[in-house]
Write a protein that holds these residues in place. Structure first.
Motif, PDB file in Angstrom:
ATOM      1  N   ARG A 214       0.994  -1.125  -0.232  1.00  0.00           N
ATOM      2  CA  ARG A 214       0.443   0.145  -0.088  1.00  0.00           C
ATOM      3  C   ARG A 214       1.015   1.543   0.093  1.00  0.00           C
ATOM      4  O   ARG A 214       0.034   2.282  -0.759  1.00  0.00           O
ATOM      5  CB  ARG A 214      -0.502   0.101   1.145  1.00  0.00           C
ATOM      6  CG  ARG A 214      -0.258   0.104   2.538  1.00  0.00           C
ATOM      7  CD  ARG A 214      -1.190  -0.163   3.725  1.00  0.00           C
ATOM      8  NE  ARG A 214      -1.024   0.567   5.009  1.00  0.00           N
ATOM      9  CZ  ARG A 214      -0.303  -0.697   5.571  1.00  0.00           C
ATOM     10  NH1 ARG A 214      -0.637  -2.052   5.142  1.00  0.00           N
ATOM     11  NH2 ARG A 214      -0.009  -0.521   7.015  1.00  0.00           N
TER      12      ARG A 214
ATOM     13  N   LEU B 252     -14.177  -4.008  -2.829  1.00  0.00           N
ATOM     14  CA  LEU B 252     -13.346  -3.783  -2.415  1.00  0.00           C
ATOM     15  C   LEU B 252     -13.822  -4.242  -0.884  1.00  0.00           C
ATOM     16  O   LEU B 252     -14.803  -4.977  -0.938  1.00  0.00           O
ATOM     17  CB  LEU B 252     -13.114  -2.310  -1.758  1.00  0.00           C
ATOM     18  CG  LEU B 252     -13.263  -1.535  -2.988  1.00  0.00           C
ATOM     19  CD1 LEU B 252     -12.955   0.250  -2.852  1.00  0.00           C
ATOM     20  CD2 LEU B 252     -11.316  -1.389  -3.825  1.00  0.00           C
ATOM     21  N   ASP B 253     -12.612  -4.284   0.379  1.00  0.00           N
ATOM     22  CA  ASP B 253     -12.585  -5.324   1.667  1.00  0.00           C
ATOM     23  C   ASP B 253     -13.301  -4.402   2.246  1.00  0.00           C
ATOM     24  O   ASP B 253     -12.464  -4.002   3.132  1.00  0.00           O
ATOM     25  CB  ASP B 253     -11.603  -6.340   1.518  1.00  0.00           C
ATOM     26  CG  ASP B 253     -12.215  -6.794   3.367  1.00  0.00           C
ATOM     27  OD1 ASP B 253     -12.897  -7.039   2.830  1.00  0.00           O
ATOM     28  OD2 ASP B 253     -10.997  -6.951   3.351  1.00  0.00           O
TER      29      ASP B 253
ATOM     30  N   HIS C 232      -7.586   0.359   1.590  1.00  0.00           N
ATOM     31  CA  HIS C 232      -9.718   0.273   0.756  1.00  0.00           C
ATOM     32  C   HIS C 232     -10.012   1.668   0.717  1.00  0.00           C
ATOM     33  O   HIS C 232     -10.682   1.830   0.049  1.00  0.00           O
ATOM     34  CB  HIS C 232      -9.990  -0.858   1.182  1.00  0.00           C
ATOM     35  CG  HIS C 232      -9.469  -2.116   0.809  1.00  0.00           C
ATOM     36  ND1 HIS C 232      -8.759  -3.420   2.027  1.00  0.00           N
ATOM     37  CD2 HIS C 232      -8.780  -2.885   0.284  1.00  0.00           C
ATOM     38  CE1 HIS C 232      -7.810  -4.537   1.209  1.00  0.00           C
ATOM     39  NE2 HIS C 232      -7.654  -3.978   0.044  1.00  0.00           N
TER      40      HIS C 232
ATOM     41  N   GLU D  57      -8.619   4.577  -1.492  1.00  0.00           N
ATOM     42  CA  GLU D  57      -9.178   4.004  -3.385  1.00  0.00           C
ATOM     43  C   GLU D  57     -11.034   3.881  -2.784  1.00  0.00           C
ATOM     44  O   GLU D  57     -10.830   4.785  -4.135  1.00  0.00           O
ATOM     45  CB  GLU D  57      -9.050   2.972  -3.251  1.00  0.00           C
ATOM     46  CG  GLU D  57      -9.237   2.146  -4.563  1.00  0.00           C
ATOM     47  CD  GLU D  57      -8.789   1.012  -5.186  1.00  0.00           C
ATOM     48  OE1 GLU D  57      -9.772   0.994  -5.895  1.00  0.00           O
ATOM     49  OE2 GLU D  57      -8.190   0.660  -4.357  1.00  0.00           O
TER      50      GLU D  57
END
Length: 292
Positions: free
Chosen positions: A96, A181-182, A203, A206
Motif C-alpha cells: 500500500r 473492495l474489502d 481500501h 480508494e
C-alpha cells in the motif's frame, strides 16, 4: 471554462480513439459503461438531450521489467481536458505504501500539463517509464530479516455526508465499489445522503477516491476513525457487509425526489451499530432517544 462542453466531449472521443488503437486487444480497455461513447456521440449529434455520464474506464498495462501488471483507473470529467483528470493506478504486486507513492508521482506529473492538454496517453507512458522503480523498492523493503516483525495495519472508518443521494446509477456505483473492495458499511440514500465505509486504510481511501466525482458538490468526509492493528481488522468492524440503507421519508412530494429521510430511524440504526456519537458530528445536533 475555456472551451464549450461539446468541444471537450469531442476531444475526449478523440483521445478514446487513440487509446483503442494503442490497446486493440479485447479487455485491455474496459469501459465501466459500454454505452458511454455511443451516448456522447448521440449527445453531440443532437439526438440525446440529457448530458451523458462521464467516461470511466480501466486500462491494464503490461510492465516489461519487472513482469507485472498495473490497472490504471481513469475518470474524465465532462469538462476535461480543461478540468483535472482523475487517475488511480493499482497493482497486486505493490504494497500500500508503494502504491500511494506511485499515485503521488503520477498525480504530480499530470499536474504539470496545461488546461486543454490531453494527458491519458502521457500518463500511460509515465507509468511504463517510471513504475519499475516502485516495484524494485518494494523488493528491497521485503528482503528477509533476522526476525520477522508483526505487520501493523491501519483500520479506518469514514463517515461521509452528501446533500442528497438519489440517482440510480450513482447508487449502483457506490454499492458496486463497496462490494468490490474489502470494505463494510452502508449508503443511506435520500436527503441527506450518508455513507459509512470501514476497512483497511488503503481500501477506504480508494473507495473515497473513486466515488468522489470532480463535480459532485456538497459531499465531504465529516469524520474518520483510525485504529492501528496487527490482525485482519475483523473484530473492529461494526458492519457485516456493504449495503444500501433505505429509511422512511418525511412528507409526500409527489414525483419530486426532494424528500428528507427520517433521522429518528437513522439514530436508532446508529445505536444498534454502536455509532450514536456520530449523529451530532454529522448533523450538528444532540442525539435524542426516540422514546424520550
Amino acid at each position: 471554462m475555456s472551451a464549450s462542453m461539446n468541444e471537450c466531449l469531442q476531444l475526449q472521443l478523440l483521445e478514446m480513439e487513440m487509446l483503442f488503437s494503442m490497446f486493440p486487444n479485447q479487455g485491455e480497455v474496459k469501459l465501466e459503461d459500454v454505452n458511454a461513447l455511443t451516448n456522447i456521440k448521440r449527445y453531440l449529434e443532437g439526438t440525446r438531450e440529457a448530458l451523458p455520464p462521464k467516461i470511466e474506464f480501466v486500462i491494464t498495462l503490461q510492465i516489461e521489467e519487472p513482469k507485472v501488471k498495473i490497472d490504471l483507473q481513469v475518470t474524465m470529467p465532462h469538462s476535461y481536458p480543461y478540468a483535472a483528470l482523475q487517475l488511480f493506478g493499482r497493482s497486486s504486486e505493490l504494497d500500500r505504501q508503494q502504491q500511494l507513492l506511485l499515485n503521488k508521482g503520477l498525480t504530480s506529473y499530470i499536474g504539470t500539463f496545461d488546461p486543454g492538454e490531453l494527458c491519458v496517453c502521457a500518463a500511460i507512458q509515465w507509468l511504463q517509464d517510471n513504475s519499475a522503480s516502485y516495484f524494485l523498492n518494494r523488493k528491497l523493503v521485503y528482503e528477509p530479516s533476522a526476525q520477522a516483525k508483526p505487520v501493523k495495519n491501519t483500520f479506518l472508518r469514514m463517515w461521509i455526508y452528501s446533500h442528497h443521494i438519489y440517482q440510480q446509477d450513482l447508487r449502483k456505483k457506490i454499492l458496486d465499489i463497496g462490494k468490490r473492495l474489502d470494505v463494510t458499511g452502508f449508503c443511506m440514500t435520500g436527503k441527506p445522503g450518508i455513507i459509512c465505509v470501514e476497512g483497511f486504510k488503503e481500501h477506504c481511501e480508494e473507495f473515497w477516491h473513486t466515488i468522489r466525482y470532480p463535480n459532485w458538490k456538497h459531499i465531504s468526509c465529516k469524520h474518520a476513525e483510525s485504529i492501528e492493528t496487527e490482525g485482519n481488522g475483523e473484530d473492529l468492524r461494526l458492519f457485516h457487509s456493504f449495503e444500501e440503507l433505505l429509511l422512511e421519508a418525511h412528507g409526500d412530494y409527489g414525483l419530486r425526489n426532494d424528500y428528507h429521510m427520517n433521522l429518528g430511524q437513522f439514530l436508532e440504526f446508529l445505536k444498534k451499530h454502536k455509532s450514536e456519537h456520530v449523529f451530532q458530528i454529522l448533523f450538528g445536533i444532540e442525539s435524542k432517544s426516540s422514546d424520550s
